[in-house]
Design an enzyme around this catalytic site. Sequence first.
Site, PDB file in Angstrom:
ATOM      1  N   ASN A   4       0.910  -1.288   0.076  1.00 31.76           N
ATOM      2  CA  ASN A   4       0.038   0.090  -0.031  1.00 31.76           C
ATOM      3  C   ASN A   4       0.959   1.200  -0.105  1.00 31.76           C
ATOM      4  OD1 ASN A   4      -1.545   2.454   1.056  1.00 31.76           O
ATOM      5  ND2 ASN A   4      -2.915   0.900   1.626  1.00 31.76           N
TER       6      ASN A   4
ATOM      7  N   HIS B 224       1.146   5.967   1.924  1.00 30.03           N
ATOM      8  CA  HIS B 224       1.815   7.112   2.757  1.00 30.03           C
ATOM      9  C   HIS B 224       3.129   7.760   2.118  1.00 30.03           C
ATOM     10  CE1 HIS B 224      -1.097   6.972   5.735  1.00 30.03           C
ATOM     11  NE2 HIS B 224      -0.752   5.485   5.636  1.00 30.03           N
TER      12      HIS B 224
ATOM     13  N   HIS C 132      -5.595   3.707  -1.610  1.00 27.59           N
ATOM     14  CA  HIS C 132      -6.868   4.086  -1.078  1.00 27.59           C
ATOM     15  C   HIS C 132      -7.291   5.634  -1.515  1.00 27.59           C
ATOM     16  CE1 HIS C 132      -9.397   4.047   2.909  1.00 27.59           C
ATOM     17  NE2 HIS C 132     -10.015   4.587   1.795  1.00 27.59           N
TER      18      HIS C 132
ATOM     19  N   ARG D 154      -9.299   8.251  -0.642  1.00 27.99           N
ATOM     20  CA  ARG D 154     -10.116   8.540   0.169  1.00 27.99           C
ATOM     21  C   ARG D 154     -11.129   9.606  -0.354  1.00 27.99           C
ATOM     22  NH1 ARG D 154      -8.890   6.780   5.470  1.00 27.99           N
ATOM     23  NH2 ARG D 154     -10.586   7.905   6.407  1.00 27.99           N
TER      24      ARG D 154
ATOM     25  N   ARG E 177      -6.667  12.866   1.140  1.00 24.23           N
ATOM     26  CA  ARG E 177      -5.764  13.215   2.146  1.00 24.23           C
ATOM     27  C   ARG E 177      -4.412  12.612   1.697  1.00 24.23           C
ATOM     28  NH1 ARG E 177      -7.264  10.005   7.582  1.00 24.23           N
ATOM     29  NH2 ARG E 177      -9.351  11.027   6.961  1.00 24.23           N
TER      30      ARG E 177
ATOM     31  N   GLU F 282      -8.559   0.780  -3.021  1.00 24.83           N
ATOM     32  CA  GLU F 282      -9.602   0.813  -1.879  1.00 24.83           C
ATOM     33  C   GLU F 282     -10.231   2.003  -1.906  1.00 24.83           C
ATOM     34  OE1 GLU F 282      -6.658   0.714   1.610  1.00 24.83           O
ATOM     35  OE2 GLU F 282      -6.138  -1.135   1.081  1.00 24.83           O
TER      36      GLU F 282
ATOM     37  N   THR G 284      -8.214   3.583   8.559  1.00 27.45           N
ATOM     38  CA  THR G 284      -9.708   2.658   8.622  1.00 27.45           C
ATOM     39  C   THR G 284      -9.708   1.998   9.721  1.00 27.45           C
ATOM     40  OG1 THR G 284      -9.301   2.650   6.057  1.00 27.45           O
ATOM     41  CG2 THR G 284     -10.929   1.251   7.149  1.00 27.45           C
TER      42      THR G 284
ATOM     43  N   GLU H  64     -10.997  -9.033   3.048  1.00 30.29           N
ATOM     44  CA  GLU H  64      -9.919  -8.586   3.652  1.00 30.29           C
ATOM     45  C   GLU H  64     -10.291  -8.614   5.190  1.00 30.29           C
ATOM     46  OE1 GLU H  64      -7.452  -5.637   1.754  1.00 30.29           O
ATOM     47  OE2 GLU H  64      -6.693  -5.148   3.962  1.00 30.29           O
TER      48      GLU H  64
ATOM     49  N   HIS I 104      -4.037  -4.480   7.556  1.00 29.74           N
ATOM     50  CA  HIS I 104      -3.800  -3.300   8.776  1.00 29.74           C
ATOM     51  C   HIS I 104      -3.039  -3.312  10.037  1.00 29.74           C
ATOM     52  CE1 HIS I 104      -5.267   0.432  10.388  1.00 29.74           C
ATOM     53  NE2 HIS I 104      -5.894   0.601   9.155  1.00 29.74           N
TER      54      HIS I 104
HETATM   55  N1  PXP Z   1      -5.861  -2.651   4.042  1.00 28.40           N
HETATM   56  C1  PXP Z   1      -6.896  -2.052   4.119  1.00 28.40           C
HETATM   57  C2  PXP Z   1      -8.304  -2.393   3.816  1.00 28.40           C
HETATM   58  C3  PXP Z   1      -6.604  -0.713   4.675  1.00 28.40           C
HETATM   59  O1  PXP Z   1      -7.540   0.396   4.673  1.00 28.40           O
HETATM   60  C4  PXP Z   1      -5.280  -0.581   4.938  1.00 28.40           C
HETATM   61  C5  PXP Z   1      -5.186   1.080   5.324  1.00 28.40           C
HETATM   62  O2  PXP Z   1      -5.198   1.892   4.313  1.00 28.40           O
HETATM   63  C6  PXP Z   1      -4.299  -1.281   4.807  1.00 28.40           C
HETATM   64  C7  PXP Z   1      -4.600  -2.659   4.222  1.00 28.40           C
HETATM   65  C8  PXP Z   1      -2.862  -1.281   5.001  1.00 28.40           C
HETATM   66  O3  PXP Z   1      -2.798  -0.827   6.536  1.00 28.40           O
HETATM   67  P1  PXP Z   1      -1.383  -0.416   6.987  1.00 28.40           P
HETATM   68  O4  PXP Z   1      -0.937   1.028   6.211  1.00 28.40           O
HETATM   69  O5  PXP Z   1      -1.713  -0.037   8.256  1.00 28.40           O
HETATM   70  O6  PXP Z   1      -0.442  -1.217   6.652  1.00 28.40           O
END
Ligand code: PXP
Length: 248
Positions: A14, A17, A50, A52, A56, A77, A108, A158, A199
């Site tokens: 992901n 960030h 993701h 949003r 952001r 996402e 989330t 998930e 997550h």
């Molecule tokens: N899976 C989903 C559905 C999420 O919303 C997120 C956070 O955007 C993640 C995985 C990844 O989470 P993390 O950034 O804490 O690894």
Amino acid sequence: MPTADTAAIRLGVNIDHIATLRNARGTPYPSVVAAALASQANGADGITAHLREDRRHVKDADLFDLKAAISLPLNMEMANTDEMVAIALTLQPHMVTLVPERREELTTEGGLDVITHQAALTRSTQALTDAGIRVSLFIEPDNAQVDASKAIGAELVEFHTGKYCHQHLAGDPTGSELQRLHAAAQYAVDSGVIVNAGHGLTQDNVGPVLSLPGLYELNIGHAIVADAVVMGMGEAVATMNRLLKQGR
Ligand code: PXP
């Protein structure tokens, strides 16, 4: 269907960030596409982003740039809104993961309530599936939510690993939350639903999750980006220092 016993667990990276860091200064760097390509070159099995409602981190253009640049499957996402479904239908990602979204949350913070929102989720799942996009629902590890997900036609779920991560941090890595994940994963596999999870996962806490029955893919973001910053710091300083020293 692949299971943990027969296939390696896939890593979805992901890159949200990377965009957070970029947006903090409004610079063109760091590039989400460059981060995705670096992930691809180093064994990632998919790229997740993701979009949003408040944009952001990743922006709409990032998703289209990613789709054009990477050869890995793109997992978008998104909240279950008409706006997001329309974007997904235009983008045509490999997969959409529907997540709950509240504006004020840091990240989330829980899974979808598929039972309560069954009608709206069914409409979107159908529209996305009809367009050839795989649909995953981000849910708590709960059998009733698995049943509801299957009933509305989602190919994958998930499981939200946030509560497990908190329990791990509190010194109980194999406690009730890991057991809950195990039981729900087994139930999903037995029901014919593909199991992803994610997550809050880190190098430190990912180990026990790897034994979840039938686990297909983990989506990991924040910790990978955080590790990249620290692990890459030495090389970044050395490179800048070389430029300075060579400058005169
Ligand atoms: N899976 C989903 C559905 C999420 O919303 C997120 C956070 O955007 C993640 C995985 C990844 O989470 P993390 O950034 O804490 O690894």
